[in-house]
Design a protein around this motif. Structure first.
Motif: not given
Length: 240
Positions: A154-177
């Protein structure tokens, strides 16, 4: 209509205008007034203006080709996940100790058959017998490990930040550890799919990532920093 006609006739008589001319003019005036009343009584019809290319533009256009990294979603609550992981670790230690205690302390104490009639059903069970002792030990360990696994996943699947990368082609999932460290994972935008919209999600909004088990979750207590940009990127429901 008759009231308006009488009013115009009276005004014509006051101004000394011949009646026949007024009648002719009054008929035209009444026709105009009637047409105006008819137009006012009809519902307004929206007029759609098209440009020279003959297509309608959207109410707003969202530029997903961003020039820098943009935060779409943010949820800051590290204290909750620290307490949750301490709970999982303590439960694992407790149930592991209980498993070791059951395996080493339960002694084989068979009950004589002549005493079966006078004893209750739970008093007839020999917990020191191998099948009971091993079963209790395994069950306690599985409970402790299952609790720890559930908390960590549950901790590893909980998103802390959702960031759209430069160019709009990728997304960064930042989760808790589990130990307080963030886990960052870059995913192509076409490989992420929202299972619900922001309006319908009540507690958690699940995100499905291609070739990944389980869901990543957005806690609805978090903040959508760019809701329109999220809806047109990571918030879309895609079929894999």
């Amino acid at each position: 209509m008759s009231y308006l006609l009488n009013l115009i006739v009276k005004k014509a008589e006051i101004c000394c205008i011949p009646l026949p001319k007024i009648r002719g003019l009054s008929i035209v005036s009444f026709n105009a007034v009637g047409r105006s009343a008819a137009l006012l009584s009809k519902p307004a019809i929206p007029i759609i203006v098209k440009n020279k290319h003959n297509f309608c533009t959207r109410v707003y256009d969202v530029n997903t080709n961003v020039s820098k990294d943009v935060i779409l979603y943010k949820y800051e609550n590290p204290r909750f996940y620290k307490i949750l992981n301490l709970f999982g670790i303590s439960q694992f230690i407790f149930w592991t100790y209980l498993s070791h205690f059951a395996f080493t302390s339960l002694k084989d104490a068979p009950v004589e058959k002549k005493d079966y009639v006078d004893l209750a059903w739970y008093e007839r069970i020999n917990l020191g017998e191998n099948k009971y002792r091993n079963g209790i030990s395994i069950m306690c360990f599985v409970i402790g490990y299952g609790l720890l696994f559930t908390v960590w996943m549950f901790t590893l699947r909980s998103v802390r930040f959702l960031i759209l990368r430069k160019g709009g082609k990728d997304v960064a999932l930042v989760t808790y550890g589990p130990f307080g460290h963030n886990r960052i994972m870059d995913i192509p935008l076409k490989h992420i799919s929202a299972q619900q919209s922001r309006e319908t999600a009540a507690v958690h909004l699940p995100l499905k990532v291609r070739n990944r088990s389980l869901f990543y979750v957005l806690d609805m207590r978090g903040e959508f920093k760019n809701p329109k940009l999220y809806d047109y990127t990571a918030g879309l429901n895609r079929r894999f």
